[in-house]
Design an enzyme around this catalytic site. Structure first.
Site, PDB file in Angstrom:
ATOM      1  CE1 TYR A   1      -6.780  -0.165   1.665  1.00  0.00           C
ATOM      2  CE2 TYR A   1      -5.223  -1.964   1.310  1.00  0.00           C
ATOM      3  CZ  TYR A   1      -6.242  -1.149   0.853  1.00  0.00           C
ATOM      4  OH  TYR A   1      -6.724  -1.336  -0.417  1.00  0.00           O
TER       5      TYR A   1
ATOM      6  CB  SER B   1      -7.652  -4.986  -1.672  1.00  0.00           C
ATOM      7  OG  SER B   1      -6.288  -5.208  -1.898  1.00  0.00           O
TER       8      SER B   1
ATOM      9  CG  ASN C   1     -11.405   7.541   8.272  1.00  0.00           C
ATOM     10  OD1 ASN C   1     -12.334   8.236   8.674  1.00  0.00           O
ATOM     11  ND2 ASN C   1     -10.183   7.989   8.099  1.00  0.00           N
TER      12      ASN C   1
ATOM     13  CG  PHE D   1     -15.252   3.824  -4.950  1.00  0.00           C
ATOM     14  CD1 PHE D   1     -14.478   2.810  -5.468  1.00  0.00           C
ATOM     15  CD2 PHE D   1     -16.390   4.212  -5.641  1.00  0.00           C
ATOM     16  CE1 PHE D   1     -14.814   2.186  -6.658  1.00  0.00           C
ATOM     17  CE2 PHE D   1     -16.743   3.586  -6.834  1.00  0.00           C
ATOM     18  CZ  PHE D   1     -15.951   2.580  -7.339  1.00  0.00           C
TER      19      PHE D   1
ATOM     20  CE  LYS E   1     -10.256  -1.434   1.034  1.00  0.00           C
ATOM     21  NZ  LYS E   1     -11.402  -0.627   0.614  1.00  0.00           N
TER      22      LYS E   1
HETATM   23  C1  UD1 Z   1      -0.335  -1.840  -2.182  1.00  0.00           C
HETATM   24  C2  UD1 Z   1      -0.774  -2.454  -0.894  1.00  0.00           C
HETATM   25  C3  UD1 Z   1      -2.088  -3.153  -1.127  1.00  0.00           C
HETATM   26  C4  UD1 Z   1      -3.101  -2.147  -1.611  1.00  0.00           C
HETATM   27  C5  UD1 Z   1      -2.591  -1.438  -2.848  1.00  0.00           C
HETATM   28  C6  UD1 Z   1      -3.503  -0.271  -3.148  1.00  0.00           C
HETATM   29  C7  UD1 Z   1       1.309  -2.950   0.326  1.00  0.00           C
HETATM   30  C8  UD1 Z   1       2.152  -4.018   0.893  1.00  0.00           C
HETATM   31  N1  UD1 Z   1       0.234  -3.358  -0.394  1.00  0.00           N
HETATM   32  O1  UD1 Z   1      -0.159  -2.886  -3.140  1.00  0.00           O
HETATM   33  O2  UD1 Z   1      -2.522  -3.716   0.086  1.00  0.00           O
HETATM   34  O3  UD1 Z   1      -4.309  -2.789  -1.901  1.00  0.00           O
HETATM   35  O4  UD1 Z   1      -1.281  -0.914  -2.630  1.00  0.00           O
HETATM   36  O5  UD1 Z   1      -3.125   0.329  -4.346  1.00  0.00           O
HETATM   37  O6  UD1 Z   1       1.563  -1.786   0.506  1.00  0.00           O
HETATM   38  N2  UD1 Z   1       7.363  -0.434  -5.772  1.00  0.00           N
HETATM   39  C9  UD1 Z   1       8.652  -0.022  -5.940  1.00  0.00           C
HETATM   40  N3  UD1 Z   1       8.949   1.283  -5.714  1.00  0.00           N
HETATM   41  C10 UD1 Z   1       8.023   2.208  -5.303  1.00  0.00           C
HETATM   42  C11 UD1 Z   1       6.677   1.757  -5.133  1.00  0.00           C
HETATM   43  C12 UD1 Z   1       6.387   0.437  -5.367  1.00  0.00           C
HETATM   44  O7  UD1 Z   1       9.534  -0.805  -6.297  1.00  0.00           O
HETATM   45  O8  UD1 Z   1       8.353   3.372  -5.090  1.00  0.00           O
HETATM   46  C13 UD1 Z   1       7.016  -1.851  -6.042  1.00  0.00           C
HETATM   47  C14 UD1 Z   1       6.478  -2.582  -4.824  1.00  0.00           C
HETATM   48  O9  UD1 Z   1       7.520  -3.135  -4.079  1.00  0.00           O
HETATM   49  C15 UD1 Z   1       5.570  -3.625  -5.483  1.00  0.00           C
HETATM   50  C16 UD1 Z   1       5.076  -2.938  -6.762  1.00  0.00           C
HETATM   51  O10 UD1 Z   1       5.983  -1.870  -6.999  1.00  0.00           O
HETATM   52  O11 UD1 Z   1       6.313  -4.745  -5.846  1.00  0.00           O
HETATM   53  C17 UD1 Z   1       3.681  -2.367  -6.624  1.00  0.00           C
HETATM   54  O12 UD1 Z   1       3.640  -1.569  -5.457  1.00  0.00           O
HETATM   55  P1  UD1 Z   1       2.363  -0.685  -5.056  1.00  0.00           P
HETATM   56  O13 UD1 Z   1       1.948   0.160  -6.201  1.00  0.00           O
HETATM   57  O14 UD1 Z   1       2.691   0.007  -3.778  1.00  0.00           O
HETATM   58  O15 UD1 Z   1       1.210  -1.760  -4.833  1.00  0.00           O
HETATM   59  P2  UD1 Z   1       1.195  -3.061  -3.889  1.00  0.00           P
HETATM   60  O16 UD1 Z   1       2.281  -3.043  -2.881  1.00  0.00           O
HETATM   61  O17 UD1 Z   1       1.112  -4.248  -4.770  1.00  0.00           O
END
Ligand code: UD1
Length: 339
Positions: free
Chosen positions: A149, A124, A99, A80, A153
């Site tokens: 990142y 991922s 890393n 991990f 992966k």
């Molecule tokens: C992100 C990474 C992904 C990684 C994963 C690890 C990106 C583009 N992708 O996934 O590569 O494996 O994290 O956990 O960064 N959102 C909001 N407001 C916020 C935060 C998030 O609206 O403050 C939305 C995002 O736009 C997205 C969803 O919530 O649609 C999930 O976001 P997040 O939890 O950051 O995960 P991913 O972007 O799917």
């Protein structure tokens, strides 16, 4: 039988250590505490009622890693330990490659030299990019991710496949969708450093009053309510999948095994649906505002996890609401520690 768990005090790592201990494995953790805290070790012991061995060092220190392999009969590794902030990876690419990949190679050198098999890698769904078809199964074509990142992966997967083929070893690549939730005890969960990037920690910190408002990144996506859709998988379910994947490798009679599994629920939820589900599950409000899309975000991703069900006899069991209750409990535990 001892399993090396690197990053074992981290978010998914700590939950997996508990499940390994519950299943009778001895666990040796190596974690440099760069994105975790020492109290997690105590909490793992409290939750599992058993003690893992713990070494606090950076896996780049090959000589220290060698000493761990000399001191313990290691029969497998769940890896991990990695940096995971997408934005940061763009500005610190060499640190991310070092890393995430140099440390992987250090472990594989020990495996190679000592004839050890059974390696499980945290991958991922980012390796699929924006897939053309939903749900995403393991045969979906891969796209080299845009973020460093994500590249680490995909490159990690390639390194492991070459390792398995050349030295006849067993590996399992686990492609997580969006892990969420905390341990039902409220004692283990995600510890975001600084301002959270991921949705759920931002939601809980907003509900707790630490952040003023959640920014929802875009409501003009081609989805039902316009917000982006992801597959949110409960972290304890995910941890259990690691134990199943490990047992699958250990029980296989084949000399060389290259397993690849998507780990998700099979169901997509929009950002707005998650916010509403959190509010309903916990009877709290999450103030939010709609903002522009976040660069690099995809519209929709959810898993076809049938392969894991068929071959690992594993499937996600916990509802979105239930896992969102656990994160609120965890947030309250963190708040109580802070006072
Ligand atoms: C992100 C990474 C992904 C990684 C994963 C690890 C990106 C583009 N992708 O996934 O590569 O494996 O994290 O956990 O960064 N959102 C909001 N407001 C916020 C935060 C998030 O609206 O403050 C939305 C995002 O736009 C997205 C969803 O919530 O649609 C999930 O976001 P997040 O939890 O950051 O995960 P991913 O972007 O799917």
């Amino acid at each position: 039988m001892a399993i090396l768990v690197t990053g074992g005090l981290g978010y998914i790592g700590s939950h997996t250590v508990v499940e390994l201990l519950n299943n009778g494995f001895d666990v040796v953790i190596v974690d440099d505490l760069s994105n975790s805290e020492k109290f997690i070790l105590k909490n793992i012991e409290e939750v599992a009622g058993k003690k893992p061995v713990f070494y606090p060092f950076d896996l780049k220190r090959r000589e220290l890693l060698t000493q761990v392999f000399d001191a313990h009969q290691i029969d497998g590794c769940i890896n991990f330990a990695a940096s995971k902030a997408v934005g940061e990876s763009q500005v610190k690419p060499i640190d991310y490659y070092e890393n995430n990949l140099f440390t992987l190679i250090n472990i594989l050198q020990e495996f190679k030299e000592r004839g050890i098999s059974n390696f499980i890698f945290s991958s991922s769904c980012t390796v699929y990019g924006q897939a053309e078809k939903m749900p995403i199964d393991e045969n979906t074509p891969l796209k080299m991710p845009e973020s460093v990142y994500g590249k680490t992966k995909q490159m990690g997967e390639e390194i492991l496949i070459d390792f398995a083929k050349a030295y006849n070893r067993k590996i399992s690549l686990l492609r997580y969708f969006n892990p969420i939730g905390a341990h039902p005890s409220g004692k283990l969960g995600e510890l975001p450093l600084g301002i959270p990037n991921n949705l759920i920690p931002y939601v809980t910190q907003t509900a707790a009053g630490i952040r003023e408002k959640l920014s929802i990144w875009g409501d003009d996506y081609d989805t039902e309510d316009g917000t982006a859709v992801r597959d949110y998988i409960y972290v304890v379910d995910l941890a259990k999948a690691h134990v199943s994947a490990l047992k699958n490798l250990l029980h296989s009679n084949e000399e060389t095994v290259i397993d690849i599994f998507n780990l998700g629920t099979g169901k997509g939820s929009s950002v707005l649906e998650v916010v509403k589900a959190f509010e309903t599950a916990n009877d709290v409000k999450v103030p939010y505002q709609i903002c522009a899309r976040r660069e690099g975000d995809i519209t929709i991703a959810y898993a076809n996890a049938d392969k894991a069900e068929k071959e690992l006899h594993w499937k996600s069991e916990t509802s979105l609401e239930e896992s969102l209750r656990t994160v609120w409990k965890w947030q309250q535990y963190l708040d109580s520690r802070a006072v």
